[in-house]
Each structure stands twice: as C-alpha cells, then as structure tokens.
Design an enzyme around this catalytic site. Structure first.
Site, PDB file in Angstrom:
ATOM      1  N   PHE A 155      -2.219 -44.825 -27.315  1.00  0.00           N
ATOM      2  CA  PHE A 155      -2.839 -44.450 -28.593  1.00  0.00           C
ATOM      3  C   PHE A 155      -2.500 -43.003 -28.963  1.00  0.00           C
ATOM      4  O   PHE A 155      -2.444 -42.650 -30.143  1.00  0.00           O
ATOM      5  CB  PHE A 155      -4.360 -44.634 -28.477  1.00  0.00           C
ATOM      6  CG  PHE A 155      -5.092 -44.475 -29.770  1.00  0.00           C
ATOM      7  CD1 PHE A 155      -5.165 -45.523 -30.687  1.00  0.00           C
ATOM      8  CD2 PHE A 155      -5.736 -43.284 -30.083  1.00  0.00           C
ATOM      9  CE1 PHE A 155      -5.853 -45.380 -31.881  1.00  0.00           C
ATOM     10  CE2 PHE A 155      -6.432 -43.126 -31.276  1.00  0.00           C
ATOM     11  CZ  PHE A 155      -6.485 -44.179 -32.181  1.00  0.00           C
ATOM     12  N   GLU A 156      -2.283 -42.157 -27.955  1.00  0.00           N
ATOM     13  CA  GLU A 156      -2.006 -40.729 -28.195  1.00  0.00           C
ATOM     14  C   GLU A 156      -0.518 -40.454 -28.479  1.00  0.00           C
ATOM     15  O   GLU A 156      -0.151 -39.326 -28.831  1.00  0.00           O
ATOM     16  CB  GLU A 156      -2.450 -39.895 -26.984  1.00  0.00           C
ATOM     17  CG  GLU A 156      -3.951 -39.642 -26.899  1.00  0.00           C
ATOM     18  CD  GLU A 156      -4.747 -40.872 -26.489  1.00  0.00           C
ATOM     19  OE1 GLU A 156      -4.298 -41.619 -25.609  1.00  0.00           O
ATOM     20  OE2 GLU A 156      -5.828 -41.100 -27.097  1.00  0.00           O
ATOM     21  N   ILE A 178      -1.466 -53.442 -21.649  1.00  0.00           N
ATOM     22  CA  ILE A 178      -1.689 -54.771 -21.065  1.00  0.00           C
ATOM     23  C   ILE A 178      -3.017 -55.330 -21.566  1.00  0.00           C
ATOM     24  O   ILE A 178      -4.047 -54.629 -21.544  1.00  0.00           O
ATOM     25  CB  ILE A 178      -1.658 -54.686 -19.523  1.00  0.00           C
ATOM     26  CG1 ILE A 178      -0.283 -54.156 -19.076  1.00  0.00           C
ATOM     27  CG2 ILE A 178      -1.910 -56.069 -18.899  1.00  0.00           C
ATOM     28  CD1 ILE A 178      -0.151 -53.904 -17.605  1.00  0.00           C
ATOM     29  N   HIS A 229      -9.772 -54.703 -27.360  1.00  0.00           N
ATOM     30  CA  HIS A 229      -9.259 -53.337 -27.231  1.00  0.00           C
ATOM     31  C   HIS A 229      -7.731 -53.298 -27.340  1.00  0.00           C
ATOM     32  O   HIS A 229      -7.148 -52.434 -28.011  1.00  0.00           O
ATOM     33  CB  HIS A 229      -9.708 -52.774 -25.872  1.00  0.00           C
ATOM     34  CG  HIS A 229      -9.553 -51.295 -25.753  1.00  0.00           C
ATOM     35  ND1 HIS A 229     -10.317 -50.398 -26.467  1.00  0.00           N
ATOM     36  CD2 HIS A 229      -8.727 -50.543 -24.996  1.00  0.00           C
ATOM     37  CE1 HIS A 229      -9.964 -49.176 -26.150  1.00  0.00           C
ATOM     38  NE2 HIS A 229      -8.993 -49.231 -25.268  1.00  0.00           N
ATOM     39  N   PHE A 256      10.621 -47.438 -30.494  1.00  0.00           N
ATOM     40  CA  PHE A 256       9.463 -48.170 -29.968  1.00  0.00           C
ATOM     41  C   PHE A 256       9.797 -48.762 -28.598  1.00  0.00           C
ATOM     42  O   PHE A 256      10.294 -49.882 -28.496  1.00  0.00           O
ATOM     43  CB  PHE A 256       9.095 -49.275 -30.977  1.00  0.00           C
ATOM     44  CG  PHE A 256       7.846 -50.019 -30.639  1.00  0.00           C
ATOM     45  CD1 PHE A 256       6.606 -49.433 -30.805  1.00  0.00           C
ATOM     46  CD2 PHE A 256       7.905 -51.321 -30.164  1.00  0.00           C
ATOM     47  CE1 PHE A 256       5.433 -50.136 -30.508  1.00  0.00           C
ATOM     48  CE2 PHE A 256       6.745 -52.035 -29.861  1.00  0.00           C
ATOM     49  CZ  PHE A 256       5.510 -51.434 -30.030  1.00  0.00           C
ATOM     50  N   ARG A 279       9.447 -56.528 -17.625  1.00  0.00           N
ATOM     51  CA  ARG A 279      10.097 -55.758 -18.695  1.00  0.00           C
ATOM     52  C   ARG A 279      10.274 -54.287 -18.342  1.00  0.00           C
ATOM     53  O   ARG A 279      10.779 -53.503 -19.137  1.00  0.00           O
ATOM     54  CB  ARG A 279       9.278 -55.910 -19.990  1.00  0.00           C
ATOM     55  CG  ARG A 279       9.444 -57.288 -20.584  1.00  0.00           C
ATOM     56  CD  ARG A 279       8.328 -57.732 -21.481  1.00  0.00           C
ATOM     57  NE  ARG A 279       8.596 -59.075 -21.986  1.00  0.00           N
ATOM     58  CZ  ARG A 279       8.446 -60.209 -21.269  1.00  0.00           C
ATOM     59  NH1 ARG A 279       8.024 -60.149 -20.008  1.00  0.00           N
ATOM     60  NH2 ARG A 279       8.751 -61.381 -21.783  1.00  0.00           N
ATOM     61  N   THR A 294     -11.087 -57.851 -23.746  1.00  0.00           N
ATOM     62  CA  THR A 294     -11.710 -57.532 -25.037  1.00  0.00           C
ATOM     63  C   THR A 294     -10.625 -57.298 -26.090  1.00  0.00           C
ATOM     64  O   THR A 294      -9.439 -57.218 -25.744  1.00  0.00           O
ATOM     65  CB  THR A 294     -12.538 -56.233 -24.912  1.00  0.00           C
ATOM     66  OG1 THR A 294     -11.609 -55.147 -24.716  1.00  0.00           O
ATOM     67  CG2 THR A 294     -13.503 -56.288 -23.754  1.00  0.00           C
ATOM     68  N   THR A 313       2.904 -48.629 -21.721  1.00  0.00           N
ATOM     69  CA  THR A 313       2.646 -50.015 -21.307  1.00  0.00           C
ATOM     70  C   THR A 313       1.215 -50.370 -21.698  1.00  0.00           C
ATOM     71  O   THR A 313       0.265 -49.716 -21.247  1.00  0.00           O
ATOM     72  CB  THR A 313       2.784 -50.157 -19.779  1.00  0.00           C
ATOM     73  OG1 THR A 313       4.000 -49.535 -19.372  1.00  0.00           O
ATOM     74  CG2 THR A 313       2.798 -51.618 -19.375  1.00  0.00           C
TER      75      THR A 313
HETATM   76  N1  INI Z   1      -3.685 -47.257 -23.111  1.00  0.00           N
HETATM   77  C1  INI Z   1      -2.470 -47.718 -22.697  1.00  0.00           C
HETATM   78  O1  INI Z   1      -1.468 -46.981 -22.791  1.00  0.00           O
HETATM   79  N2  INI Z   1      -2.338 -48.959 -22.197  1.00  0.00           N
HETATM   80  C2  INI Z   1      -3.419 -49.814 -22.084  1.00  0.00           C
HETATM   81  O2  INI Z   1      -3.217 -50.955 -21.594  1.00  0.00           O
HETATM   82  C3  INI Z   1      -4.684 -49.369 -22.525  1.00  0.00           C
HETATM   83  N3  INI Z   1      -5.806 -50.244 -22.433  1.00  0.00           N
HETATM   84  O3  INI Z   1      -5.677 -51.382 -21.950  1.00  0.00           O
HETATM   85  O4  INI Z   1      -6.919 -49.892 -22.792  1.00  0.00           O
HETATM   86  C4  INI Z   1      -4.786 -48.057 -23.037  1.00  0.00           C
HETATM   87  N4  INI Z   1      -5.973 -47.551 -23.475  1.00  0.00           N
HETATM   88  C5  INI Z   1      -6.207 -46.148 -23.664  1.00  0.00           C
HETATM   89  C6  INI Z   1      -5.826 -45.652 -25.046  1.00  0.00           C
HETATM   90  O5  INI Z   1      -4.437 -45.659 -25.234  1.00  0.00           O
HETATM   91  C7  INI Z   1      -6.323 -44.222 -25.262  1.00  0.00           C
HETATM   92  O6  INI Z   1      -5.729 -43.362 -24.326  1.00  0.00           O
HETATM   93  C8  INI Z   1      -7.841 -44.064 -25.160  1.00  0.00           C
HETATM   94  O7  INI Z   1      -8.497 -45.024 -25.973  1.00  0.00           O
HETATM   95  C9  INI Z   1      -8.276 -42.645 -25.601  1.00  0.00           C
HETATM   96  O8  INI Z   1      -7.930 -42.408 -26.965  1.00  0.00           O
END
Ligand code: INI
Length: 159
Positions: free
Chosen positions: A59-60, A84, A90, A115, A129, A88, A82
């Site tokens: 997400f960052e 996964i 999420h 990407f 992968r 939920t 990655t």
């Molecule tokens: N971030 C990932 O890079 N991969 C994941 O599988 C994942 N899951 O499963 O939750 C994940 N979550 C964290 C997210 O990217 C953020 O770092 C967090 O929400 C803080 O902003």
C-alpha cells in the site's frame, strides 16, 4: 502501407533505475528483488545506476514511487511486492489501491512505473511467481522497465 513501428529495446547501458519494494512477505519479495537485479545486470545496468527503496507494505509503494519518479533521477521505477489473499476483503483493498497508485505514478510523471507486484490466493502461488515454476515477476518487471525506459527515450529524442 508500412507505417513506422516504435518499440523499446533491451539496451540498458547508461540508464538509471529505482526499485521500490515492500517488506511484507519479505521471504518472497526479496526473491523478486534478486530477480529484478539479475535482469538489470544481464542487460548491462551498473550497480551504481540502481537505488533500492524499501517501504512497509505494498500500500505504501505508490507514494514513494511517486517521490522517486518526481526526483527526475531515474529512467524507470520498478515496483515490487507480494500481496497474498487472507480471510477478509483486506487483500482487495490493498491490491486495488497499490495497482491504481502505481499506474497513476506513470501517468502523472511520465516516468514508467512498472507493476512487479505478485497478487496470489496462496503462498504456493506466490512462491511459484517469485523464482519458482512460474518464473520470477521481478525479473520480468526489470525487462519491462528497460523496454519502457528505452521507448520513452526514443519518443523524446527521435520523433
Ligand atoms: N501488504 C502487503 O504488501 N502484502 C500483503 O499481503 C498485505 N496483507 O495481506 O495485508 C499487506 N498489508 C499491509 C499494507 O500494505 C500496509 O502496509 C498497511 O495497511 C499499512 O498502511
């Protein structure tokens, strides 16, 4: 009719690349980084022309990819992570925003943001992968980065 066709090349000498990689699932993402570095090295990119930025989760990635692209110091940004699927929704939120964000970086800055995110239902699928049976998405992302960087250069210099 035979209009001109423009395509990037895999001639990467002299180009500069940034890798923005998340730390989540690092046992897999580190393999994507290795794959990307292997691809860049194979195409002639020098170690000093590569910078790696690590972020907490996928997400960052878009924010740091944007800042790195805006620095104007790189010909392409390779985004690696990655994601996964868990129990939920999420996964959908993280994968969706990461995908949109990376795409926006390219369109907003004009610098290719590649990407190289593995999105998988299971650890096994992701492992396949990240240097397993289904190749290495990091390596593929590196090749796409070189192709896009050379195509952008061609458009800027030769049209
Ligand atoms: N971030 C990932 O890079 N991969 C994941 O599988 C994942 N899951 O499963 O939750 C994940 N979550 C964290 C997210 O990217 C953020 O770092 C967090 O929400 C803080 O902003």
């Amino acid at each position: 009719m035979k209009p001109r066709i423009h395509k990037g090349s895999l001639k990467a000498e002299g180009l500069r690349f940034a890798i923005v990689a998340s730390c989540w699932n690092d046992f897999l993402t580190s393999r994507l980084i290795e794959g990307a570095l292997g691809g860049l090295e194979k195409l002639g990119v020098l170690e000093e022309d590569i910078e790696i930025f690590r972020v907490p989760g996928a997400f960052e990635i878009p924010l740091i990819a944007l800042k790195v692209a805006e620095s104007g110091k790189f010909d392409a940004i390779i985004c690696l992570g990655t994601i996964i699927r868990g129990e939920t929704p999420h996964f959908e939120y993280v994968a969706g925003e990461t995908t949109k964000g990376i795409s926006l970086v390219s369109v907003k800055t004009g610098i290719p943001a590649i990407f190289g995110i593995v999105t998988a239902d299971t650890v096994e699928q992701a492992t396949n992968r990240a240097g397993g049976k289904a190749g290495n998405k990091g390596y593929e992302a590196a090749l796409a980065a070189v192709e896009m960087a050379t195509l952008c250069k061609l458009i800027k210099e030769n049209l």
